[in-house]
Design a protein around this motif. Structure first.
Motif, PDB file in Angstrom:
ATOM      1  N   LEU A   1       0.833  -1.186   0.000  1.00  0.00           N
ATOM      2  CA  LEU A   1       0.000   0.000   0.000  1.00  0.00           C
ATOM      3  C   LEU A   1       0.878   1.249   0.000  1.00  0.00           C
ATOM      4  N   ARG A   2       0.336   2.339  -0.503  1.00  0.00           N
ATOM      5  CA  ARG A   2       1.017   3.634  -0.519  1.00  0.00           C
ATOM      6  C   ARG A   2       0.060   4.676   0.036  1.00  0.00           C
ATOM      7  N   VAL A   3       0.614   5.670   0.702  1.00  0.00           N
ATOM      8  CA  VAL A   3      -0.174   6.770   1.232  1.00  0.00           C
ATOM      9  C   VAL A   3       0.027   7.963   0.304  1.00  0.00           C
ATOM     10  N   MET A   4      -1.065   8.424  -0.256  1.00  0.00           N
ATOM     11  CA  MET A   4      -1.037   9.614  -1.101  1.00  0.00           C
ATOM     12  C   MET A   4      -1.590  10.767  -0.269  1.00  0.00           C
ATOM     13  N   VAL A   5      -0.838  11.862  -0.228  1.00  0.00           N
ATOM     14  CA  VAL A   5      -1.223  13.005   0.598  1.00  0.00           C
ATOM     15  C   VAL A   5      -1.653  14.144  -0.310  1.00  0.00           C
ATOM     16  N   GLN A   6      -2.738  14.793   0.067  1.00  0.00           N
ATOM     17  CA  GLN A   6      -3.199  15.953  -0.681  1.00  0.00           C
ATOM     18  C   GLN A   6      -3.513  17.070   0.302  1.00  0.00           C
ATOM     19  N   GLN A   7      -3.260  18.285  -0.158  1.00  0.00           N
ATOM     20  CA  GLN A   7      -3.537  19.422   0.710  1.00  0.00           C
ATOM     21  C   GLN A   7      -5.031  19.677   0.774  1.00  0.00           C
ATOM     22  N   VAL A   8      -5.453  20.212   1.894  1.00  0.00           N
ATOM     23  CA  VAL A   8      -6.839  20.585   2.103  1.00  0.00           C
ATOM     24  C   VAL A   8      -6.880  22.106   2.120  1.00  0.00           C
ATOM     25  N   GLY A   9      -7.838  22.658   1.450  1.00  0.00           N
ATOM     26  CA  GLY A   9      -7.952  24.116   1.454  1.00  0.00           C
ATOM     27  C   GLY A   9      -7.063  24.741   0.392  1.00  0.00           C
ATOM     28  N   VAL A  10      -6.460  25.836   0.759  1.00  0.00           N
ATOM     29  CA  VAL A  10      -5.687  26.622  -0.198  1.00  0.00           C
ATOM     30  C   VAL A  10      -4.215  26.269  -0.122  1.00  0.00           C
ATOM     31  N   GLY A  11      -3.466  26.608  -1.167  1.00  0.00           N
ATOM     32  CA  GLY A  11      -2.031  26.395  -1.198  1.00  0.00           C
ATOM     33  C   GLY A  11      -1.295  27.436  -0.367  1.00  0.00           C
ATOM     34  N   PHE A  12       0.022  27.301  -0.281  1.00  0.00           N
ATOM     35  CA  PHE A  12       0.825  28.186   0.562  1.00  0.00           C
ATOM     36  C   PHE A  12       0.707  29.646   0.135  1.00  0.00           C
ATOM     37  N   GLY A  13       0.809  29.905  -1.154  1.00  0.00           N
ATOM     38  CA  GLY A  13       0.729  31.280  -1.640  1.00  0.00           C
ATOM     39  C   GLY A  13      -0.609  31.921  -1.310  1.00  0.00           C
ATOM     40  N   GLN A  14      -1.689  31.155  -1.510  1.00  0.00           N
ATOM     41  CA  GLN A  14      -3.017  31.673  -1.200  1.00  0.00           C
ATOM     42  C   GLN A  14      -3.191  31.869   0.308  1.00  0.00           C
ATOM     43  N   ALA A  15      -2.637  30.958   1.096  1.00  0.00           N
ATOM     44  CA  ALA A  15      -2.734  31.089   2.552  1.00  0.00           C
ATOM     45  C   ALA A  15      -1.979  32.323   3.022  1.00  0.00           C
ATOM     46  N   LEU A  16      -0.821  32.577   2.430  1.00  0.00           N
ATOM     47  CA  LEU A  16      -0.042  33.763   2.781  1.00  0.00           C
ATOM     48  C   LEU A  16      -0.807  35.031   2.422  1.00  0.00           C
ATOM     49  N   SER A  17      -1.416  35.051   1.247  1.00  0.00           N
ATOM     50  CA  SER A  17      -2.226  36.207   0.847  1.00  0.00           C
ATOM     51  C   SER A  17      -3.391  36.421   1.795  1.00  0.00           C
ATOM     52  N   ARG A  18      -4.037  35.344   2.197  1.00  0.00           N
ATOM     53  CA  ARG A  18      -5.155  35.452   3.139  1.00  0.00           C
ATOM     54  C   ARG A  18      -4.683  35.985   4.483  1.00  0.00           C
ATOM     55  N   ALA A  19      -3.528  35.521   4.939  1.00  0.00           N
ATOM     56  CA  ALA A  19      -2.997  35.982   6.224  1.00  0.00           C
ATOM     57  C   ALA A  19      -2.625  37.457   6.158  1.00  0.00           C
TER      58      ALA A  19
END
Length: 147
Positions: free
Chosen positions: A46-64
């Motif tokens: 088995l393999r674990v595939m990870v995906q981000q939830v919500g916005v990416g880093f750039g969008q999170a920085l803009s929101r902050a």
């Protein structure tokens, strides 16, 4: 305080993913030397595939920067690997095929041990981030209580 709660949630999601990654690596290692009769299905790594939830880093920085709560975190999905079976020449085995090969699950134990080590290190990093945010929250409450 909303940003601190969000950072706690992000760290928690990271810890959950890394715990799952360690469990999957342990399962794969446990099945590394499991064989089956010719023509019978083998345990699939088995393999674990990870995906981000919500916005990416750039969008999170803009929101902050615009005083909006940055959203984020990760989640995991477990998928079967398409790694080929490992064949070992052992004509004396009752599970050997006509050419004398025994098939084992396509698990590379060294890769799984590395994945487990990385999962533990990442889990520890998320715990450190969680504890730092919790400490900041506690300090903010202490400062607010002194007024």
């Amino acid at each position: 305080m909303g940003g601190i709660w969000q950072s706690l949630a992000i760290s928690q999601s990271g810890m959950e993913v890394e715990q799952l990654r360690a469990e999957v690596a342990a399962r794969n290692i446990a099945n590394a030397n499991v064989t089956s009769a010719p023509g019978m299905p083998l345990a699939k790594p088995l393999r674990v595939m990870v995906q981000q939830v919500g916005v990416g880093f750039g969008q999170a920085l803009s929101r902050a920067e615009s005083d909006q709560t940055p959203l984020g975190g990760v989640r995991a999905v477990v998928v079967e690997s398409d790694a080929p079976a490992r064949k070992v020449l052992d004509p004396s085995s009752p599970l050997a095929d006509a050419q004398g090969y025994v098939q084992y699950a396509g698990v590379n134990t060294l890769e799984e041990m590395f994945a487990m080590t990385m999962a533990v290190r990442s889990y520890e990093a998320n715990v450190t981030a969680f504890n730092a945010a919790r400490s900041m929250m506690q300090k903010a409450l202490d400062i607010g209580g002194k007024q």
